[in-house]
Scaffold this active site. Structure first.
Site, PDB file in Angstrom:
ATOM      1  N   GLU A  39       0.627  -0.862  -0.258  1.00 53.98           N
ATOM      2  CA  GLU A  39       0.103   0.261   0.225  1.00 53.98           C
ATOM      3  C   GLU A  39       0.765   1.092   0.022  1.00 53.98           C
ATOM      4  O   GLU A  39       2.062   1.031   0.573  1.00 53.98           O
ATOM      5  CB  GLU A  39      -1.203   0.309   1.289  1.00 53.98           C
ATOM      6  CG  GLU A  39      -1.763   0.894   1.171  1.00 53.98           C
ATOM      7  CD  GLU A  39      -2.562   0.825   2.520  1.00 53.98           C
ATOM      8  OE1 GLU A  39      -1.973   0.009   3.746  1.00 53.98           O
ATOM      9  OE2 GLU A  39      -3.075   1.629   3.314  1.00 53.98           O
ATOM     10  N   LYS A 110      -8.770   1.721  -2.291  1.00 52.94           N
ATOM     11  CA  LYS A 110      -9.400   1.670  -0.501  1.00 52.94           C
ATOM     12  C   LYS A 110     -11.165   2.112  -0.415  1.00 52.94           C
ATOM     13  O   LYS A 110     -11.223   3.099  -0.489  1.00 52.94           O
ATOM     14  CB  LYS A 110      -7.837   2.217  -0.211  1.00 52.94           C
ATOM     15  CG  LYS A 110      -8.657   1.155   1.298  1.00 52.94           C
ATOM     16  CD  LYS A 110      -7.399   1.490   2.175  1.00 52.94           C
ATOM     17  CE  LYS A 110      -7.424   0.770   3.688  1.00 52.94           C
ATOM     18  NZ  LYS A 110      -6.098   0.864   4.755  1.00 52.94           N
ATOM     19  N   CYS A 143      -5.334  -3.122   2.458  1.00 52.20           N
ATOM     20  CA  CYS A 143      -5.032  -3.471   3.747  1.00 52.20           C
ATOM     21  C   CYS A 143      -6.318  -3.648   4.239  1.00 52.20           C
ATOM     22  O   CYS A 143      -7.279  -4.605   5.086  1.00 52.20           O
ATOM     23  CB  CYS A 143      -4.373  -2.106   4.305  1.00 52.20           C
ATOM     24  SG  CYS A 143      -2.990  -2.448   5.895  1.00 52.20           S
TER      25      CYS A 143
END
Ligand code: ACM
Length: 268
Positions: A39, A110, A143
């Site tokens: 990330e 995300k 994540c």
């Protein structure tokens, strides 16, 4: 299919240095069909002011970092998923890009922002997408998305063989939980995590390393330690992720009792 992760320590707010580290590591790597990179690999993680994002975030696909990743993917004839700090107009997104030997393919933003990320980034709004990588079906998450099993599940129902999971993990549970994501969906997962401590003003975070590749049969096919900067590549067999039977009479998708799961879609 040869797939792997790259684990490294990004330099905060220095995309040129980060691409230089990544390209040296990838130069020395064996060949791969898909490589997953952590990330926010262009930028580092611990932002305390919006102007830091202004310095390092880039438009996709015209930005510097994506262009360099395109060169690497072409040279190595492989696909790359990398986390990236994205700028779009006056908004910032914590994103992943998929790049192939013929160039940029797509972006995932995300959707589940973690903690202080909410101060700086807009959440992505999907939709979830599946991509073809040399015949292998992949999906992207980033994540903290791991803690919402629905996200992986939807991608699995859409047919992914492998989840490309770029991460900057600070909690210690994810690596164990990904074994569950693998078995409950009968997919491979690659968590490419970062290492090191990053301190900016009063904020300091330790990242947990332990990048890994998990299999539908709950194996860790490759694993890094907590500190090393490393690339690990393994061979996977897609027969494993295409077989959704856990016993002679149990297919993990056909056996779902969707009639009893409607609460999952309740708004509150
Ligand atoms: C995280 O989502 N980077 C913890």
């Amino acid at each position: 299919m040869k797939v792997g992760f790259l684990q490294f320590k990004p330099v905060f707010c220095d995309a040129e240095e980060n691409i230089s580290i990544l390209s040296k590591m990838i130069d020395q790597s064996e060949s791969f069909d898909l490589l997953v990179i952590p990330e926010l690999a262009n930028s580092g993680y611990v932002f305390v002011e919006k102007n830091e994002l202004e310095q390092v975030a880039e438009e996709i696909p015209s930005g510097f970092f994506v262009e360099k990743l395109e060169e690497i993917a072409k040279q190595r004839d492989g696909f790359i998923v990398s986390g990236i700090c994205e700028k779009k107009g006056n908004k910032f997104f914590n994103s992943s890009v998929l790049i192939g030997p013929d160039g940029y393919i797509s972006t995932y933003r995300k959707i589940h922002l973690f903690d202080r990320e909410k101060l700086f980034f807009e959440p992505g709004n999907g939709p979830f997408k599946v991509f073809d990588v040399k015949g292998m079906k992949i999906g992207m998450l980033i994540c903290f998305d791991w803690v919402f099993p629905e996200a992986t599940r939807i991608l699995a129902i859409m047919g992914i063989d492998l989840l490309a999971h770029s991460a900057n993990l600070v909690l210690s549970y994810c690596q164990t939980a990904m074994l569950t994501r693998s078995v409950e969906n009968q997919i491979f997962t690659i968590t490419a995590n970062r290492v090191g401590t990053e301190t900016n003003g009063d904020v300091s975070l330790d990242f947990t390393g332990l990048s890994q590749i998990t299999s539908p049969s709950v194996q860790r096919l490759a694993e890094a330690d907590k500190k090393e900067e490393v690339i690990k590549i393994v061979e996977i067999d897609l027969e494993e992720s295409r077989d959704k039977w856990l016993s002679e009479r149990n297919n993990i998708f056909d056996d779902r009792r969707t009639d009893l799961y409607t609460r999952l879609l309740d708004i509150q």
